[in-house]
Motif scaffolding. Structure first.
Motif, PDB file in Angstrom:
ATOM      1  N   ILE A  76      49.755  34.183 -20.752  1.00  0.00           N
ATOM      2  CA  ILE A  76      48.777  34.063 -19.668  1.00  0.00           C
ATOM      3  C   ILE A  76      47.525  34.853 -20.043  1.00  0.00           C
ATOM      4  CG2 ILE A  76      48.323  34.413 -17.211  1.00  0.00           C
ATOM      5  CD1 ILE A  76      51.333  34.393 -16.745  1.00  0.00           C
ATOM      6  N   ASP A  77      46.377  34.174 -20.012  1.00  0.00           N
ATOM      7  CA  ASP A  77      45.087  34.804 -20.294  1.00  0.00           C
ATOM      8  C   ASP A  77      44.385  35.081 -18.970  1.00  0.00           C
ATOM      9  OD1 ASP A  77      42.564  35.583 -21.007  1.00  0.00           O
ATOM     10  OD2 ASP A  77      42.101  33.827 -22.231  1.00  0.00           O
ATOM     11  N   ASN A  78      44.412  36.360 -18.550  1.00  0.00           N
ATOM     12  CA  ASN A  78      43.797  36.785 -17.289  1.00  0.00           C
ATOM     13  C   ASN A  78      42.470  37.507 -17.507  1.00  0.00           C
ATOM     14  OD1 ASN A  78      45.530  35.843 -15.351  1.00  0.00           O
ATOM     15  ND2 ASN A  78      46.712  37.710 -15.187  1.00  0.00           N
ATOM     16  N   SER A  79      41.942  37.513 -18.728  1.00  0.00           N
ATOM     17  CA  SER A  79      40.811  38.380 -19.059  1.00  0.00           C
ATOM     18  C   SER A  79      39.583  38.096 -18.199  1.00  0.00           C
ATOM     19  CB  SER A  79      40.466  38.239 -20.543  1.00  0.00           C
ATOM     20  OG  SER A  79      40.231  36.876 -20.883  1.00  0.00           O
ATOM     21  N   ASP A  80      39.227  36.815 -18.023  1.00  0.00           N
ATOM     22  CA  ASP A  80      38.056  36.482 -17.216  1.00  0.00           C
ATOM     23  C   ASP A  80      38.271  36.856 -15.751  1.00  0.00           C
ATOM     24  OD1 ASP A  80      35.424  35.013 -16.840  1.00  0.00           O
ATOM     25  OD2 ASP A  80      36.716  33.842 -15.522  1.00  0.00           O
ATOM     26  N   PHE A  81      39.471  36.559 -15.256  1.00  0.00           N
ATOM     27  CA  PHE A  81      39.814  36.906 -13.865  1.00  0.00           C
ATOM     28  C   PHE A  81      39.712  38.416 -13.634  1.00  0.00           C
ATOM     29  CE2 PHE A  81      43.024  38.359 -10.873  1.00  0.00           C
ATOM     30  CZ  PHE A  81      42.764  37.582  -9.761  1.00  0.00           C
TER      31      PHE A  81
ATOM     32  N   PRO B 202      46.258  38.877   1.597  1.00  0.00           N
ATOM     33  CA  PRO B 202      45.845  37.903   0.580  1.00  0.00           C
ATOM     34  C   PRO B 202      44.326  37.819   0.552  1.00  0.00           C
ATOM     35  CG  PRO B 202      46.608  36.774   2.552  1.00  0.00           C
ATOM     36  CD  PRO B 202      46.855  38.231   2.784  1.00  0.00           C
ATOM     37  N   ALA B 203      43.765  37.570  -0.613  1.00  0.00           N
ATOM     38  CA  ALA B 203      42.309  37.502  -0.750  1.00  0.00           C
ATOM     39  C   ALA B 203      41.940  36.458  -1.785  1.00  0.00           C
ATOM     40  CB  ALA B 203      41.750  38.868  -1.141  1.00  0.00           C
ATOM     41  N   ASN B 204      40.727  35.904  -1.631  1.00  0.00           N
ATOM     42  CA  ASN B 204      40.218  34.959  -2.613  1.00  0.00           C
ATOM     43  C   ASN B 204      39.791  35.711  -3.871  1.00  0.00           C
ATOM     44  OD1 ASN B 204      40.310  32.564  -0.918  1.00  0.00           O
ATOM     45  ND2 ASN B 204      38.614  33.463   0.223  1.00  0.00           N
ATOM     46  N   PHE B 205      40.161  35.209  -5.009  1.00  0.00           N
ATOM     47  CA  PHE B 205      39.719  35.772  -6.277  1.00  0.00           C
ATOM     48  C   PHE B 205      39.122  34.648  -7.117  1.00  0.00           C
ATOM     49  CE2 PHE B 205      42.989  39.087  -5.377  1.00  0.00           C
ATOM     50  CZ  PHE B 205      42.134  40.183  -5.421  1.00  0.00           C
ATOM     51  N   VAL B 206      37.962  34.905  -7.670  1.00  0.00           N
ATOM     52  CA  VAL B 206      37.304  33.938  -8.539  1.00  0.00           C
ATOM     53  C   VAL B 206      37.463  34.386  -9.982  1.00  0.00           C
ATOM     54  CG1 VAL B 206      35.120  32.834  -9.133  1.00  0.00           C
ATOM     55  CG2 VAL B 206      35.657  33.329  -6.742  1.00  0.00           C
ATOM     56  N   GLY B 207      37.804  33.473 -10.843  1.00  0.00           N
ATOM     57  CA  GLY B 207      37.961  33.794 -12.255  1.00  0.00           C
ATOM     58  C   GLY B 207      38.840  32.772 -12.930  1.00  0.00           C
ATOM     59  N   LYS B 208      38.614  32.557 -14.204  1.00  0.00           N
ATOM     60  CA  LYS B 208      39.381  31.577 -14.961  1.00  0.00           C
ATOM     61  C   LYS B 208      40.701  32.180 -15.439  1.00  0.00           C
ATOM     62  CE  LYS B 208      35.171  29.334 -16.636  1.00  0.00           C
ATOM     63  NZ  LYS B 208      34.354  29.008 -17.834  1.00  0.00           N
ATOM     64  N   VAL B 209      41.785  31.427 -15.230  1.00  0.00           N
ATOM     65  CA  VAL B 209      43.100  31.832 -15.715  1.00  0.00           C
ATOM     66  C   VAL B 209      43.676  30.682 -16.538  1.00  0.00           C
ATOM     67  CG1 VAL B 209      45.434  32.528 -15.097  1.00  0.00           C
ATOM     68  CG2 VAL B 209      43.503  33.345 -13.741  1.00  0.00           C
ATOM     69  N   HIS B 210      44.060  30.980 -17.774  1.00  0.00           N
ATOM     70  CA  HIS B 210      44.670  29.994 -18.653  1.00  0.00           C
ATOM     71  C   HIS B 210      46.135  30.381 -18.865  1.00  0.00           C
ATOM     72  CE1 HIS B 210      40.616  28.546 -19.888  1.00  0.00           C
ATOM     73  NE2 HIS B 210      40.300  29.817 -19.715  1.00  0.00           N
TER      74      HIS B 210
ATOM     75  N   TYR C 250      67.866  17.201 -27.687  1.00  0.00           N
ATOM     76  CA  TYR C 250      66.958  18.321 -27.909  1.00  0.00           C
ATOM     77  C   TYR C 250      65.564  17.958 -27.391  1.00  0.00           C
ATOM     78  CZ  TYR C 250      70.729  19.475 -31.143  1.00  0.00           C
ATOM     79  OH  TYR C 250      71.948  19.726 -31.692  1.00  0.00           O
ATOM     80  N   PHE C 251      64.941  18.928 -26.725  1.00  0.00           N
ATOM     81  CA  PHE C 251      63.632  18.681 -26.139  1.00  0.00           C
ATOM     82  C   PHE C 251      62.733  19.900 -26.359  1.00  0.00           C
ATOM     83  CE2 PHE C 251      66.810  16.314 -23.819  1.00  0.00           C
ATOM     84  CZ  PHE C 251      66.263  15.036 -23.770  1.00  0.00           C
ATOM     85  N   LEU C 252      61.542  19.638 -26.825  1.00  0.00           N
ATOM     86  CA  LEU C 252      60.515  20.660 -26.986  1.00  0.00           C
ATOM     87  C   LEU C 252      59.365  20.312 -26.055  1.00  0.00           C
ATOM     88  CD1 LEU C 252      60.420  20.979 -30.890  1.00  0.00           C
ATOM     89  CD2 LEU C 252      61.634  22.460 -29.279  1.00  0.00           C
ATOM     90  N   SER C 253      58.911  21.262 -25.275  1.00  0.00           N
ATOM     91  CA  SER C 253      57.844  20.978 -24.316  1.00  0.00           C
ATOM     92  C   SER C 253      56.776  22.061 -24.373  1.00  0.00           C
ATOM     93  CB  SER C 253      58.402  20.863 -22.894  1.00  0.00           C
ATOM     94  OG  SER C 253      59.053  22.052 -22.506  1.00  0.00           O
ATOM     95  N   ALA C 254      55.553  21.647 -24.058  1.00  0.00           N
ATOM     96  CA  ALA C 254      54.416  22.565 -24.007  1.00  0.00           C
ATOM     97  C   ALA C 254      53.607  22.236 -22.759  1.00  0.00           C
ATOM     98  CB  ALA C 254      53.556  22.420 -25.259  1.00  0.00           C
ATOM     99  N   ARG C 255      53.150  23.286 -22.070  1.00  0.00           N
ATOM    100  CA  ARG C 255      52.367  23.068 -20.853  1.00  0.00           C
ATOM    101  C   ARG C 255      51.156  23.991 -20.831  1.00  0.00           C
ATOM    102  NH1 ARG C 255      52.868  25.308 -15.672  1.00  0.00           N
ATOM    103  NH2 ARG C 255      54.944  26.116 -16.120  1.00  0.00           N
ATOM    104  N   TYR C 256      50.055  23.424 -20.375  1.00  0.00           N
ATOM    105  CA  TYR C 256      48.823  24.198 -20.213  1.00  0.00           C
ATOM    106  C   TYR C 256      48.345  24.044 -18.779  1.00  0.00           C
ATOM    107  CZ  TYR C 256      43.815  25.231 -20.261  1.00  0.00           C
ATOM    108  OH  TYR C 256      42.570  25.730 -19.962  1.00  0.00           O
ATOM    109  N   THR C 257      48.065  25.155 -18.118  1.00  0.00           N
ATOM    110  CA  THR C 257      47.583  25.148 -16.737  1.00  0.00           C
ATOM    111  C   THR C 257      46.285  25.939 -16.652  1.00  0.00           C
ATOM    112  OG1 THR C 257      49.851  25.062 -15.902  1.00  0.00           O
ATOM    113  CG2 THR C 257      48.145  25.694 -14.341  1.00  0.00           C
ATOM    114  N   PHE C 258      45.331  25.391 -15.921  1.00  0.00           N
ATOM    115  CA  PHE C 258      44.032  26.058 -15.789  1.00  0.00           C
ATOM    116  C   PHE C 258      43.613  26.087 -14.325  1.00  0.00           C
ATOM    117  CE2 PHE C 258      39.443  25.505 -15.209  1.00  0.00           C
ATOM    118  CZ  PHE C 258      38.988  26.697 -15.746  1.00  0.00           C
ATOM    119  N   THR C 259      43.057  27.231 -13.902  1.00  0.00           N
ATOM    120  CA  THR C 259      42.438  27.336 -12.587  1.00  0.00           C
ATOM    121  C   THR C 259      41.258  28.284 -12.674  1.00  0.00           C
ATOM    122  OG1 THR C 259      42.815  27.843 -10.237  1.00  0.00           O
ATOM    123  CG2 THR C 259      43.906  29.252 -11.833  1.00  0.00           C
ATOM    124  N   ASP C 260      40.260  28.071 -11.832  1.00  0.00           N
ATOM    125  CA  ASP C 260      39.116  28.987 -11.785  1.00  0.00           C
ATOM    126  C   ASP C 260      38.992  29.650 -10.413  1.00  0.00           C
ATOM    127  OD1 ASP C 260      38.304  26.862 -10.258  1.00  0.00           O
ATOM    128  OD2 ASP C 260      36.553  26.355 -11.472  1.00  0.00           O
TER     129      ASP C 260
END
Length: 719
Positions: free
Chosen positions: A578-583, A542-550, A514-524
């Protein structure tokens, strides 16, 4: 979903009960001449930095290609554009630790020419070390190594019935004599793929709405051949060469119908027919030298390679546009000729460090790419107004990289690895006619850390950190505008920037099952598809987009064996947030979906030697969403596959039948949001039907066990 899971569960349950009853009744001392029981690895192994799908002796291989098996690999999924994803994110594909030059649809077509019968395992490396190029997760496809004396091999014939019929065949030969091993694989496929799509494009300004449907029929005839020659100079030194050739001759016919309105008033309706023909060729070479000292555990890998990728495409569009005031006919032709050349040199060295059990890796790579793409647009309107424009797009880069990894285990419980990679790229982009150009360069340090603590032989906890950098593909830079089969236009963006991200991954394993895993990824910073309007044209780019995504992921996985190891079950299920609010705020996206939450998972079941009659069964179910950046899924897809294989050991024949998505046909339905509007696409893919295959084997099919160390297994190749 219940309609799919219930029949699969009923099938497996019934067969399991029947087998258990039969095993009880039959005498345990009864010998069956045709069957040999051997110890097998678990179907799925969960390691600290990767998940390993051991498929060498699985019934899942029968009648499939490597692409088909990747579709059923835990943690992997495929989107509507045939792009492979690991836990929802883009990946880089390696074959025997050698990086593939293909991406997207080209990668799919190439992997469809590699027979699954030649697969040993598939590694999904979610936390790659500094040895790998920093592009997120890595998929490493490991092929079988047959080096018993003499000639052996197999030939496969497959017929698949989806909306239309397709055929596939391959020949796999292996010859080993003393220190020399030669492998030759040839394949040919004649495939037909049907796809239907509906679309709804909305431009917020003046409420411009374009909607319609398309039907596409793709046909491809794809031969390929690969040769691997390996010679052991002595017990420590080996040299070899890999040669590959692949051709894709494809045609595409498309019918589109649509209408456009502005402020709820009809502007026009249209129908468009497209015919295209494409001839693609790829030639690859890789010469390698390997030094391996088993006693001192020292390894030196040197790889020198060159790849050529060319594609000649001709598309012709006829568009009828009817408005209240006039009727207009447009004829547009597009000629494109892709010429890509790649050259590389890679050196890797591994050895123990000190007397305390440490291990040190160091290496580097020099990579040159030269891509030239002539594009020409021609045609006329009903007024006999001629249209002719053309340009030549150039992309050149030089990527140099060096890395170092150090790993060590402390007091037999704490495993550690620390690595650092430095990459420097110098690239040039230009158009001959338009005169646009860009010269740029940058360097990045990319660290990674791995820590694993074993509380006992049944409980362990691991933590990894990776800094990643995803670069735009050369075709995404190409700014030449071309029509698409739905009546819109597309082009690349010469101003695209690289996208850095940070990934933190934690995994807890208990009872070895049995395996439990958690992952967090961040980009701005990221780049995704954008829709813009120029005159009457709607253009995707395709276009550049600036904004934080968690991004947050929680997953549970287990691998179980039942009924004397005959029934193997692997299950994974997880929650994604996925938190896209800032983006969304920074890019003024008009969507209420600032936070995306969804479930995903998959189940693989295999049953070996049903009723002791050499019948193998397998079933696979996957739940997935196509949420990515500014694209939001409107529907959860459930994919499934059921297959049965009958083996005749004396004649080395195998017969298999496979049912794909027979209870529900998958539909990719998502909406892409931008500051100016939105685009909804609902694509009904041809991933359903049935297939039948025959495999004839000859010679000794035994695969020699790999007795090398874990360090050796995870190294080597032209990465």
């Amino acid at each position: 979903m219940k309609k799919i899971l219930a029949p699969v569960a009923l099938l497996i349950g019934t067969l399991a009960f029947s087998q258990a009853e039969k095993d009880t009744i039959e005498s345990k001392v009864k010998e069956i001449e045709e069957v040999t029981f051997v110890a097998r690895k678990p179907t799925v192994e969960s390691k600290v930095d990767r998940t390993v799908f051991n498929v060498a002796n699985s019934s899942i291989l029968a009648g499939n290609t490597t692409w088909d098996v990747l579709r059923m690999t835990p943690l992997l999924s495929v989107d509507s554009n045939d792009a492979l994803k690991a836990e929802g994110e883009s990946v880089t594909v390696y074959i025997n630790d050698r990086k593939s030059v293909f991406t997207g649809k080209e990668l799919k077509e190439y992997l469809q020419t590699i027979p699954a019968d030649n697969l040993m395992k598939i590694e999904v490396i979610t936390s790659p070390s500094s040895r790998y190029e920093a592009t997120g997760s890595v998929i490493n496809i490991v092929l079988k190594k047959r080096d018993d004396e003499g000639m052996k091999g197999s030939i496969t014939f497959n017929n698949r019935q989806n909306t239309q019929n397709s055929q596939y065949t391959n020949l796999n030969l292996n010859y080993h004599k003393k220190n020399f091993t030669q492998t030759l694989v040839g394949s040919y496929s004649d495939n037909t793929w049907v796809q239907r799509n509906s679309f709804l494009n909305t431009v917020y300004d003046n409420n411009v709405v374009t909607e319609g449907t398309t039907k596409n029929i793709y046909k491809g005839k794809n031969p390929s051949i690969s040769s691997t020659s390996e010679y052991e100079l002595n017990e420590k030194n080996t040299i070899g060469v890999i040669l590959e050739a692949y051709q894709g001759k494809r045609s595409n016919t498309s019918e589109a119908n649509g209408s456009k309105s502005e402020n709820n008033q009809l502007s026009y309706f249209y129908d468009q027919n497209q015919n295209s023909s494409t001839l693609g060729r790829n030639f690859g070479t890789n010469a390698f030298y390997k030094y391996y000292d088993k006693e001192k555990n020292r390894i030196l890998d040197v790889n020198l390679g060159a790849n050529y990728d060319g594609e000649d495409d001709h598309s012709y569009f006829i568009r009828n546009e009817v408005s209240p005031s006039k009727t207009e006919i447009r004829e547009i032709g597009v000629l494109s000729d892709v010429e890509n050349r790649n050259y590389y040199l890679k050196v890797d060295y591994t050895q123990p460090f000190g007397k305390s059990g440490g291990n040190f890796e160091v290496g580097g790579k020099i990579d040159f790419n030269n891509n030239v793409i002539p594009n020409q647009l021609y045609g006329k309107q009903v007024s006999d107004l001629s249209l002719s424009t053309g340009d030549i797009f150039h992309y050149e880069d030089n990527i140099s990289s060096v890395y170092a990894n150090y790993s060590k285990t402390f007091f037999k419980k704490l495993e550690t690895r620390i690595g650092l990679r430095y990459e420097y790229i110098d690239y040039k982009i230009r158009q001959d006619v338009a005169g646009t150009s860009r010269n740029d360069s940058y360097g990045k340090f990319l660290p990674n850390i791995l820590v694993k603590y074993s509380f006992s032989d049944k409980y362990d906890l691991s933590l990894t950190y990776n800094k990643n950098l995803w670069r735009p593909w050369y075709s995404e830079f190409n700014p030449f505008m071309q029509p698409t089969n739905d009546g819109f236009y597309s082009r690349g963006n010469i101003e695209l920037n690289p996208n850095p991200s940070d990934r933190l991954y934690m995994k807890f394993g208990f009872l070895k099952k049995y395996f439990l895993s958690a992952r967090y990824t961040f980009t701005d910073q990221d780049y995704w598809t954008n829709y813009v309007t120029e005159g009457n044209k709607i253009i995707s780019e395709p276009a550049n987009f600036v904004g934080k995504v968690h991004k947050y992921f929680l997953y549970a996985n287990t691998n179980q064996s039942f009924l004397k190891n005959k029934l193997s079950v692997n299950m994974s299920f997880g929650w994604n947030y996925i938190d896209n609010s800032d983006f969304n705020t920074k890019n003024e996206l008009k969507t209420d979906t600032n936070y995306i939450s969804y479930w995903a998972g998959s189940t693989n079941l295999t049953y070996t030697n049903l009723f002791n009659k050499n019948i193998n069964l397998s079933a696979w179910v996957e739940i997935s969403n196509q949420n990515n950046g500014n694209s939001i899924a409107n529907k959860t897809n459930v994919f499934h596959n059921i297959s049965a294989t009958k083996i005749f050991p004396k004649t080395q024949l195998e017969f298999s039948i496979q049912l794909m998505n027979i209870f529900a046909r998958p539909t990719f339905d998502s909406t892409t949001f931008s500051a100016t509007g939105s685009q909804r696409n609902s694509t009904r893919s041809d991933w359903y039907g049935a297939s039948f295959s025959i495999v004839k084997r000859f010679g000794n099919q035994k695969v020699k066990e790999n007795t090398k160390t874990d360090v050796e297994k995870n190294s080597g190749g032209g990465k």
